[in-house]
Design an enzyme around this catalytic site. Structure first.
Site, PDB file in Angstrom:
ATOM      1  N   LYS A 174     -12.544  34.558  -1.518  1.00  0.00           N
ATOM      2  CA  LYS A 174     -11.928  35.324  -2.582  1.00  0.00           C
ATOM      3  C   LYS A 174     -13.023  35.724  -3.584  1.00  0.00           C
ATOM      4  O   LYS A 174     -14.053  35.064  -3.599  1.00  0.00           O
ATOM      5  CB  LYS A 174     -10.818  34.537  -3.246  1.00  0.00           C
ATOM      6  CG  LYS A 174     -11.302  33.401  -4.179  1.00  0.00           C
ATOM      7  CD  LYS A 174     -10.168  32.783  -4.929  1.00  0.00           C
ATOM      8  CE  LYS A 174     -10.111  33.293  -6.334  1.00  0.00           C
ATOM      9  NZ  LYS A 174     -10.880  32.517  -7.307  1.00  0.00           N
ATOM     10  N   HIS A 204      -8.973  28.161  -1.247  1.00  0.00           N
ATOM     11  CA  HIS A 204      -9.334  26.751  -1.064  1.00  0.00           C
ATOM     12  C   HIS A 204      -8.201  25.801  -1.460  1.00  0.00           C
ATOM     13  O   HIS A 204      -8.194  24.648  -1.063  1.00  0.00           O
ATOM     14  CB  HIS A 204     -10.649  26.411  -1.763  1.00  0.00           C
ATOM     15  CG  HIS A 204     -10.538  26.181  -3.229  1.00  0.00           C
ATOM     16  ND1 HIS A 204     -10.528  27.201  -4.144  1.00  0.00           N
ATOM     17  CD2 HIS A 204     -10.425  25.045  -3.959  1.00  0.00           C
ATOM     18  CE1 HIS A 204     -10.418  26.699  -5.360  1.00  0.00           C
ATOM     19  NE2 HIS A 204     -10.352  25.398  -5.282  1.00  0.00           N
ATOM     20  N   LYS A 208      -6.443  21.660   0.218  1.00  0.00           N
ATOM     21  CA  LYS A 208      -6.234  20.408  -0.518  1.00  0.00           C
ATOM     22  C   LYS A 208      -5.123  19.603   0.158  1.00  0.00           C
ATOM     23  O   LYS A 208      -4.073  20.140   0.482  1.00  0.00           O
ATOM     24  CB  LYS A 208      -5.848  20.699  -1.976  1.00  0.00           C
ATOM     25  CG  LYS A 208      -6.983  21.320  -2.795  1.00  0.00           C
ATOM     26  CD  LYS A 208      -6.550  21.567  -4.230  1.00  0.00           C
ATOM     27  CE  LYS A 208      -7.548  22.429  -4.968  1.00  0.00           C
ATOM     28  NZ  LYS A 208      -8.591  21.714  -5.662  1.00  0.00           N
ATOM     29  N   ASP A 261      -8.003  35.692 -10.898  1.00  0.00           N
ATOM     30  CA  ASP A 261      -8.787  34.519 -10.515  1.00  0.00           C
ATOM     31  C   ASP A 261      -7.889  33.404  -9.979  1.00  0.00           C
ATOM     32  O   ASP A 261      -8.263  32.706  -9.043  1.00  0.00           O
ATOM     33  CB  ASP A 261      -9.570  34.024 -11.740  1.00  0.00           C
ATOM     34  CG  ASP A 261     -10.538  32.907 -11.402  1.00  0.00           C
ATOM     35  OD1 ASP A 261     -11.251  33.041 -10.390  1.00  0.00           O
ATOM     36  OD2 ASP A 261     -10.589  31.901 -12.146  1.00  0.00           O
ATOM     37  N   HIS A 266      -4.168  31.114  -5.843  1.00  0.00           N
ATOM     38  CA  HIS A 266      -3.759  29.705  -5.848  1.00  0.00           C
ATOM     39  C   HIS A 266      -2.304  29.499  -6.293  1.00  0.00           C
ATOM     40  O   HIS A 266      -1.548  28.791  -5.650  1.00  0.00           O
ATOM     41  CB  HIS A 266      -4.675  28.884  -6.743  1.00  0.00           C
ATOM     42  CG  HIS A 266      -6.138  29.102  -6.476  1.00  0.00           C
ATOM     43  ND1 HIS A 266      -6.639  29.346  -5.227  1.00  0.00           N
ATOM     44  CD2 HIS A 266      -7.217  29.119  -7.305  1.00  0.00           C
ATOM     45  CE1 HIS A 266      -7.955  29.494  -5.289  1.00  0.00           C
ATOM     46  NE2 HIS A 266      -8.332  29.368  -6.543  1.00  0.00           N
TER      47      HIS A 266
HETATM   48  C1  BG6 Z   1     -11.444  29.053  -8.290  1.00  0.00           C
HETATM   49  C2  BG6 Z   1     -11.519  29.866  -9.553  1.00  0.00           C
HETATM   50  O1  BG6 Z   1     -10.889  29.802  -7.254  1.00  0.00           O
HETATM   51  O2  BG6 Z   1     -10.638  27.911  -8.521  1.00  0.00           O
HETATM   52  C3  BG6 Z   1     -12.053  29.041 -10.698  1.00  0.00           C
HETATM   53  O3  BG6 Z   1     -12.365  30.984  -9.331  1.00  0.00           O
HETATM   54  C4  BG6 Z   1     -11.255  27.771 -10.847  1.00  0.00           C
HETATM   55  O4  BG6 Z   1     -12.027  29.784 -11.913  1.00  0.00           O
HETATM   56  C5  BG6 Z   1     -11.141  27.047  -9.514  1.00  0.00           C
HETATM   57  O5  BG6 Z   1     -11.918  26.943 -11.793  1.00  0.00           O
HETATM   58  C6  BG6 Z   1     -10.200  25.874  -9.608  1.00  0.00           C
HETATM   59  O6  BG6 Z   1     -10.284  25.134  -8.425  1.00  0.00           O
HETATM   60  P1  BG6 Z   1     -10.056  23.560  -8.419  1.00  0.00           P
HETATM   61  O7  BG6 Z   1     -10.177  23.187  -6.982  1.00  0.00           O
HETATM   62  O8  BG6 Z   1     -11.086  22.968  -9.305  1.00  0.00           O
HETATM   63  O9  BG6 Z   1      -8.670  23.358  -8.977  1.00  0.00           O
END
Ligand code: BG6
Length: 520
Positions: A174, A204, A208, A261, A266
């Site tokens: 992404k 990602h 998890k 973002d 997510h």
């Molecule tokens: C990323 C974003 O995809 O995910 C970031 O670009 C963010 O801004 C991050 O901090 C959060 O991921 P995680 O795994 O730390 O919750």
């Protein structure tokens, strides 16, 4: 085997083998000098190596513009792994063994000869599987996807027909575009020379453990699934809060904002897993079909709906854990009059049989008081009969919280009698903690995702129609914000739970935000 191990063995139902068969292959990382490679990809591959999960033989080839030798790249990666590995210290014997499979090739993405050099490098590996089973990881700007894929095709490294004995797959990071039109263009670029089945779009969050557990939790427990609908659930809150500000990523963030973002990917992914219908099987396509169906049932937002149902916010200077924090407009590479949002809260409605009338509140932000991701499912209150006179609305309705990170676990909140001669009721919690139940097993999301891509299982990756549907939702929100600067009610001090406007949003529906709590 002791008694408790025997019990585990009896009650554990293995749905698939812990280790999928992964054929020997080479992984080629485009954009190998970037942050992602050193922070995530190489540490993840190193751990897969330690766990014996990588295919044997296996090769990694870095492809980037800077001139360097294999040895120099290995040394740089060692420094990165020493900094970013989730396990420390690095075992040098293991590292050296792993590093023997790492190679580097220099080139510009648009340079034909660079792909010939890559071809030569691969042919040095001898084993035909290492030369023809190829995982191309595009850790590059999306504007380069089309070029790289075309060049790979021209160099005969990428074949569209994947019915053959050997396979080639493309993994893309992404952001996948910046709106629906650009995502459609990227999809067209990628599938010009590869089949959709060969394209693995990463989010990602899907790697998890706790996010994967959402489906297990819902569909392997009759007790919860029977309540998972509009009859029992009052509303759902999905919160992804981060203590960190944008830090060094101001340049990127000015183009993205929280909506692109975090929400486009997510949050909408978590929402679709929480709310989707049971798939007909656990295979990739049925699961992805249901996720897309769910995203398509989100009620479209008109400009007027956005004004009522979506709130933006931006942090100004404040304190977090007693430390002063700059405002967003003071961060590096951020415009001093920027209107980019660092916080978004919204109320979405899902127009299907199961969820009609149940609000789903989504909220994410940077520079908030706590880093935590959770899904809180708030049940309807009991009829106000027995306790109405004394407790009235104070009697807490039940809630289940799926804590995705940190302190991964699931809590059920219900009411209990306070022991004693008086008759008092108060909320109590039942708590399942991953750590206490399974021990501290915290693989990085990328470990799982890389392995799945090598095994060719697309379940944890985003399909073309999924990414496009999610962009459609985000575009309608951005359309509602067009030419509207932030108002005073949309700013929040770093270290608080967002702007006043977010309170306004939820209060209108007679609900309240339930902020994630630190777990002791
Ligand atoms: C990323 C974003 O995809 O995910 C970031 O670009 C963010 O801004 C991050 O901090 C959060 O991921 P995680 O795994 O730390 O919750």
């Amino acid at each position: 085997m002791n008694e408790s191990e025997q019990l585990d063995e009896i009650i554990t139902c293995r749905i698939n083998d812990r280790r999928k068969t992964v054929e020997p292959c080479s992984m080629i990382i485009f954009g190998a000098s970037g942050d992602l490679t050193s922070r995530k990809l190489i540490p993840a591959l190193y751990h897969l190596f330690i766990e014996n999960a990588l295919p044997n033989p296996f090769r990694i080839v870095g492809f980037a513009r800077r001139e360097k030798t294999d040895q120099q790249w290995r040394e740089e990666l060692l420094v990165a792994v020493q900094q970013f590995s989730r396990t420390q210290p690095i075992d040098m014997r293991v590292w050296n063994e792993f590093a023997d499979s790492i190679f580097y090739t220099q080139g510009d993405f648009s340079e034909v000869e660079a792909y010939q050099r890559l071809e030569t490098k691969l042919s040095m590996f001898g084993d035909e599987r290492l030369r023809r089973n190829l995982l191309f990881y595009l850790a590059t700007s999306p504007s380069q996807f089309g070029e790289v894929v075309e060049q790979l095709h021209d160099a005969a490294l990428l074949t569209r027909d994947n019915q053959e004995k050997f396979w080639q797959r493309i993994v893309v990071e992404k952001p996948f575009g910046h709106d629906l039109a650009s995502a459609e263009q990227l999809n067209a670029d990628l599938t010009r020379f590869a089949h959709e089945k060969q394209v693995f779009r990463i989010d990602h969050y899907l790697g998890k453990e706790t996010v994967q557990n959402i489906l297990m939790f819902r569909f392997s427990n009759a007790v919860f699934e029977q309540l998972w609908n509009r009859q029992s659930i009052d509303h759902v809150q999905i919160t992804v809060s981060e203590k960190l500000g944008v830090g060094e990523r101001g340049g990127y963030y000015e183009e993205a904002g929280a909506i692109r973002d975090m929400v486009q990917n997510h949050l909408l992914q978590v929402l679709s897993l929480v709310a989707m219908e049971p798939p007909v099987s656990l295979d990739a396509e049925p699961i992805r079909d249901e996720k897309v169906k769910l995203l398509k049932s989100i009620r479209p937002l008109s400009i007027a709906d956005v004004a009522k149902q979506v709130v933006r916010g931006q942090y100004f200077a404040g304190t977090i854990d007693g430390q002063p924090r700059p405002g967003y407009r003071q961060e590096t590479k951020v415009k001093t009059n920027s209107d980019v949002e660092t916080f978004v809260a919204m109320k979405l409605l899902i127009d299907n049989w199961r969820w009609s009338g149940v609000p789903f509140y989504l909220r994410t932000g940077k520079s908030l008081p706590l880093s935590a991701s959770e899904v809180r499912v708030q049940f309807k209150p009991t009829p106000h009969v027995l306790f109405a006179e004394k407790c009235g609305g104070k009697l807490d309705a039940n809630a289940i919280t799926l804590r995705l990170q940190p302190d991964e676990g699931i809590y059920l909140r219900f009411n209990g009698k306070v022991p004693g001669t008086s008759l008092s009721v108060r909320p109590v919690r039942m708590h399942f903690s991953y750590n206490s139940e399974f021990g501290a097993y915290t693989p990085e999301a990328y470990e799982r995702l890389l392995l799945e891509a090598m095994a060719g299982d697309a379940t944890l990756f985003i399909r073309r129609d999924e990414v496009e549907t999610a962009w459609g939702i985000v575009d309608s929100i951005r359309n509602g914000w067009k030419n509207k600067p932030l108002t005073n009610r949309e700013f929040y001090s770093a270290g608080t739970w967002g702007p006043v406007a977010a309170e306004d949003l939820i209060v209108q529906s007679a609900h309240e935000w339930r902020n994630p709590q630190p777990v002791n």
